[in-house]
Design an enzyme around this catalytic site. Sequence first.
Site, mmCIF file in Angstrom:
data_model
loop_
_atom_site.group_PDB
_atom_site.id
_atom_site.type_symbol
_atom_site.label_atom_id
_atom_site.label_comp_id
_atom_site.label_asym_id
_atom_site.label_seq_id
_atom_site.Cartn_x
_atom_site.Cartn_y
_atom_site.Cartn_z
ATOM 1 N N VAL A 1 -6.250 -9.675 -20.168
ATOM 2 C CA VAL A 1 -5.230 -10.624 -19.708
ATOM 3 C C VAL A 1 -5.814 -11.839 -18.981
ATOM 4 O O VAL A 1 -5.090 -12.788 -18.699
ATOM 5 C CB VAL A 1 -4.129 -9.944 -18.849
ATOM 6 N N TYR B 1 -10.371 -10.641 -3.674
ATOM 7 C CA TYR B 1 -9.132 -9.916 -4.001
ATOM 8 C C TYR B 1 -7.942 -10.501 -3.235
ATOM 9 O O TYR B 1 -6.873 -10.736 -3.811
ATOM 10 C CB TYR B 1 -9.339 -8.439 -3.644
ATOM 11 N N LYS C 1 -4.575 -12.226 -4.719
ATOM 12 C CA LYS C 1 -3.251 -11.624 -4.487
ATOM 13 C C LYS C 1 -2.339 -12.557 -3.685
ATOM 14 O O LYS C 1 -1.116 -12.523 -3.848
ATOM 15 C CB LYS C 1 -3.410 -10.267 -3.792
HETATM 16 P P1 NAD Z 1 -6.262 1.070 -11.665
HETATM 17 O O1 NAD Z 1 -7.677 0.612 -11.581
HETATM 18 O O2 NAD Z 1 -5.974 2.522 -11.587
HETATM 19 O O3 NAD Z 1 -5.579 0.494 -13.001
HETATM 20 C C1 NAD Z 1 -5.716 -0.844 -13.392
HETATM 21 C C2 NAD Z 1 -5.510 -0.951 -14.892
HETATM 22 O O4 NAD Z 1 -5.680 -2.331 -15.253
HETATM 23 C C3 NAD Z 1 -6.533 -0.140 -15.702
HETATM 24 O O5 NAD Z 1 -5.878 0.589 -16.714
HETATM 25 C C4 NAD Z 1 -7.458 -1.213 -16.262
HETATM 26 O O6 NAD Z 1 -8.091 -0.852 -17.478
HETATM 27 C C5 NAD Z 1 -6.486 -2.380 -16.435
HETATM 28 N N1 NAD Z 1 -7.198 -3.659 -16.523
HETATM 29 C C6 NAD Z 1 -8.279 -4.055 -15.800
HETATM 30 N N2 NAD Z 1 -8.685 -5.271 -16.200
HETATM 31 C C7 NAD Z 1 -7.839 -5.650 -17.198
HETATM 32 C C8 NAD Z 1 -7.771 -6.800 -18.023
HETATM 33 N N3 NAD Z 1 -8.643 -7.816 -17.891
HETATM 34 N N4 NAD Z 1 -6.792 -6.871 -18.963
HETATM 35 C C9 NAD Z 1 -5.911 -5.854 -19.115
HETATM 36 N N5 NAD Z 1 -5.943 -4.719 -18.353
HETATM 37 C C10 NAD Z 1 -6.902 -4.627 -17.411
HETATM 38 O O7 NAD Z 1 -5.508 0.269 -10.510
HETATM 39 P P2 NAD Z 1 -4.110 0.561 -9.764
HETATM 40 O O8 NAD Z 1 -4.435 1.105 -8.436
HETATM 41 O O9 NAD Z 1 -3.166 1.270 -10.657
HETATM 42 O O10 NAD Z 1 -3.632 -0.949 -9.514
HETATM 43 C C11 NAD Z 1 -2.640 -1.592 -10.298
HETATM 44 C C12 NAD Z 1 -2.278 -2.920 -9.625
HETATM 45 O O11 NAD Z 1 -1.791 -2.668 -8.305
HETATM 46 C C13 NAD Z 1 -3.457 -3.880 -9.468
HETATM 47 O O12 NAD Z 1 -3.035 -5.205 -9.663
HETATM 48 C C14 NAD Z 1 -3.869 -3.668 -8.027
HETATM 49 O O13 NAD Z 1 -4.546 -4.799 -7.501
HETATM 50 C C15 NAD Z 1 -2.521 -3.451 -7.382
HETATM 51 N N6 NAD Z 1 -2.573 -2.758 -6.094
HETATM 52 C C16 NAD Z 1 -3.029 -1.483 -6.013
HETATM 53 C C17 NAD Z 1 -3.063 -0.853 -4.771
HETATM 54 C C18 NAD Z 1 -3.537 0.557 -4.604
HETATM 55 O O14 NAD Z 1 -3.591 1.017 -3.458
HETATM 56 N N7 NAD Z 1 -3.874 1.279 -5.659
HETATM 57 C C19 NAD Z 1 -2.638 -1.545 -3.641
HETATM 58 C C20 NAD Z 1 -2.181 -2.844 -3.762
HETATM 59 C C21 NAD Z 1 -2.141 -3.440 -5.003
#
Ligand code: NAD
Length: 244
Positions: free
Chosen positions: A61, A152, A156
Amino acid sequence: MGAAIVTGAGQGIGEAIALRLAQDGFDIAINDISAALESAQAVAEKCRAHGVKAECFFADVSSYDECEKMVKEIEKTFGGIDVLVNNAGITRDGLMARMSEENYDKVIAVNQKSVFNMMKFCGTTMMRQRSGRIINISSVAGVHGNMGQINYSASKAAVIGMSKSAAKELGRRGITVNAIAPGFISTAMTDALTDEQKKTMLELTALRRYGTPQEVAGTVSFLAGKDGAYITGQVIEISGGLTI
Ligand code: NAD
């Protein structure tokens, strides 16, 4: 109900969002990178168990061209795009003094530029339809900052500004745009933190527990559903009181 795209839906929060929207009756376009092929296909299978259509679309993406191509394919497959969830995201943590330019640029590309790419192409379809819901996954790090996450938190915080600008641009066409800022949610991304970091996060969280991907998905479902129709340009924190 229409069709929903969830980026980075092969695991974690994205998977939970895809499953919840499938449960709500949306057909689901599951996006991820090709390295996540098997897990994305398993998510599609679980979505179909809810009686909806679900297909995988592999694209990075952060690539403008790949997003344009993917959105066209999704529109052709489902006949429209009703919900876009920009969830794909990565971390490349480190103190600013030691952070490489590559790690700065990569996080900005995947977490921030992707949101421009996807909102631009899906927004065009939604404008034509005169309806749509866009939900961008930001982070508490984008609202309050976080040590070791200059890249990051920049990405965000940008997602929040972009959500508000897009809400103003697209509102007259019946499209809502909101951001969700999760705190500490148990996924592969947070598994990578040290025990010390996890302990600190827990001590700062009023509810004294980590959130679940399903708890984030519940808010996405609300914003995508009929009860979320008059909410736009907002940032909803799901952090168990991490930031109070
Ligand atoms: P995760 O690493 O478990 O999953 C992320 C997914 O995004 C993976 O399946 C990965 O393959 C996919 N991805 C990575 N780069 C990509 C790309 N260039 N194109 C398409 N897909 C891609 O992470 P998560 O914890 O499920 O996080 C999901 C979202 O929530 C993220 O944006 C993260 O920043 C945000 N977030 C997570 C947390 C947390 O505590 N886990 C907190 C705040 C925000």
